[in-house]
Design an enzyme around this catalytic site. Structure first.
Site, PDB file in Angstrom:
ATOM      1  N   ASP A  11    -108.485 -23.714   6.826  1.00 20.08           N
ATOM      2  CA  ASP A  11    -108.926 -22.572   7.619  1.00 20.08           C
ATOM      3  C   ASP A  11    -110.441 -22.434   7.419  1.00 20.08           C
ATOM      4  O   ASP A  11    -111.007 -23.027   6.486  1.00 20.08           O
ATOM      5  CB  ASP A  11    -108.176 -21.326   7.155  1.00 20.08           C
ATOM      6  CG  ASP A  11    -108.658 -20.062   7.825  1.00 20.08           C
ATOM      7  OD1 ASP A  11    -108.670 -20.011   9.064  1.00 20.08           O
ATOM      8  OD2 ASP A  11    -109.050 -19.126   7.098  1.00 20.08           O
ATOM      9  N   ASP A  13    -112.741 -19.094   8.279  1.00 22.73           N
ATOM     10  CA  ASP A  13    -113.190 -17.773   7.838  1.00 22.73           C
ATOM     11  C   ASP A  13    -112.338 -17.282   6.676  1.00 22.73           C
ATOM     12  O   ASP A  13    -111.105 -17.229   6.766  1.00 22.73           O
ATOM     13  CB  ASP A  13    -113.118 -16.773   8.990  1.00 22.73           C
ATOM     14  CG  ASP A  13    -114.031 -17.158  10.141  1.00 22.73           C
ATOM     15  OD1 ASP A  13    -115.244 -17.176   9.930  1.00 22.73           O
ATOM     16  OD2 ASP A  13    -113.518 -17.454  11.235  1.00 22.73           O
ATOM     17  N   ASP A 169    -106.540 -18.644   3.291  1.00 24.63           N
ATOM     18  CA  ASP A 169    -106.832 -17.455   2.498  1.00 24.63           C
ATOM     19  C   ASP A 169    -105.990 -16.252   2.886  1.00 24.63           C
ATOM     20  O   ASP A 169    -106.290 -15.135   2.472  1.00 24.63           O
ATOM     21  CB  ASP A 169    -108.313 -17.079   2.679  1.00 24.63           C
ATOM     22  CG  ASP A 169    -108.589 -16.593   4.097  1.00 24.63           C
ATOM     23  OD1 ASP A 169    -108.854 -15.386   4.275  1.00 24.63           O
ATOM     24  OD2 ASP A 169    -108.518 -17.396   5.038  1.00 24.63           O
TER      25      ASP A 169
END
Length: 220
Positions: A11, A13, A169
């Site tokens: 991922d 961001d 995240d």
């Protein structure tokens, strides 16, 4: 590297780049232009960063949000004029990615951020050259946790889910990895919701620790 997943899909961001500050800056500017005295709390904003642009913008603009389609279009247009500083990278990200690539891993990006903005952020932070596949949000393709974007990465890399790791995240990243049967590794420094409970054995506070663990598996 027998038995080791050779493709690492990240991922963007909250995983590689802390984009919360730039997003809050843009949205605060939009609020001021509307005459609103609302000031967005960055800590309140963080969990919204993984929800996708339309939901994030609507939630953080609150009562100042008018037409959601127009608001997200304006937000993205303003974002395109901003430069993402290399200081926005989380600690050890650049070195960790370089070490992983030099060890023979194939690196890829799977992000809900629109493709042009993904490309811009990776160019601004000098990371683009490290990735063999870069897949961002695309018209007509559902965002994560739908599997479509991640499937596009697998197709571009020509790899099977069992030959990959997905690193993210948030609970959304975990869900899309589970959907395709890809092992998931979690970085705690991003935008997961407070009630998300990750596997402690596959969770890392620093990118460097995650990279070292993956590299150790090569020689195990």
């Amino acid at each position: 590297m027998a038995g080791v997943q050779k493709s690492l899909i990240f991922d963007l961001d909250g995983t590689l780049v802390d984009s919360c500050a730039i997003c809050v800056e843009i949205l605060d500017d939009m609020l001021r232009d509307r005459g609103s005295d609302l000031v967005i709390d960055p800590e309140f904003a963080r969990p919204w960063m993984s929800e996708g642009g339309p939901r994030m913008v609507a939630a953080l603009l609150g009562s100042a949000c008018a037409d959601p389609d127009e608001e997200i279009a304006e937000f993205r247009a303003r974002y395109a004029t901003k430069r993402t500083a290399r200081s926005s990278l989380f600690a050890d990200v650049e070195k960790g990615l370089i070490d992983l690539r030099e060890a023979g891993f194939t690196l890829a990006i799977c992000s809900n951020k629109p493709q042009p903005l993904v490309d811009q952020v990776l160019a601004d932070t000098d990371l683009a050259h490290l990735f063999s596949s870069i897949v961002g949000g695309r018209p007509g393709i559902p965002s994560k946790p739908a599997p479509d974007l991640l499937e596009a990465v697998l197709e571009e890399l020509q790899v099977r889910p069992r030959d990959c790791l997905f690193i993210g995240d948030s609970e959304i990243d975990h869900a899309v990895a589970d959907c395709l049967g890809i092992p998931f590794m979690f970085l705690t420094h991003g935008y997961a919701k407070a009630d998300y409970i990750p596997d402690p054995d596959r969770s890392f506070d620093r990118f460097g620790d995650l990279a070292s663990t993956i590299l150790a598996g090569v020689h195990a």
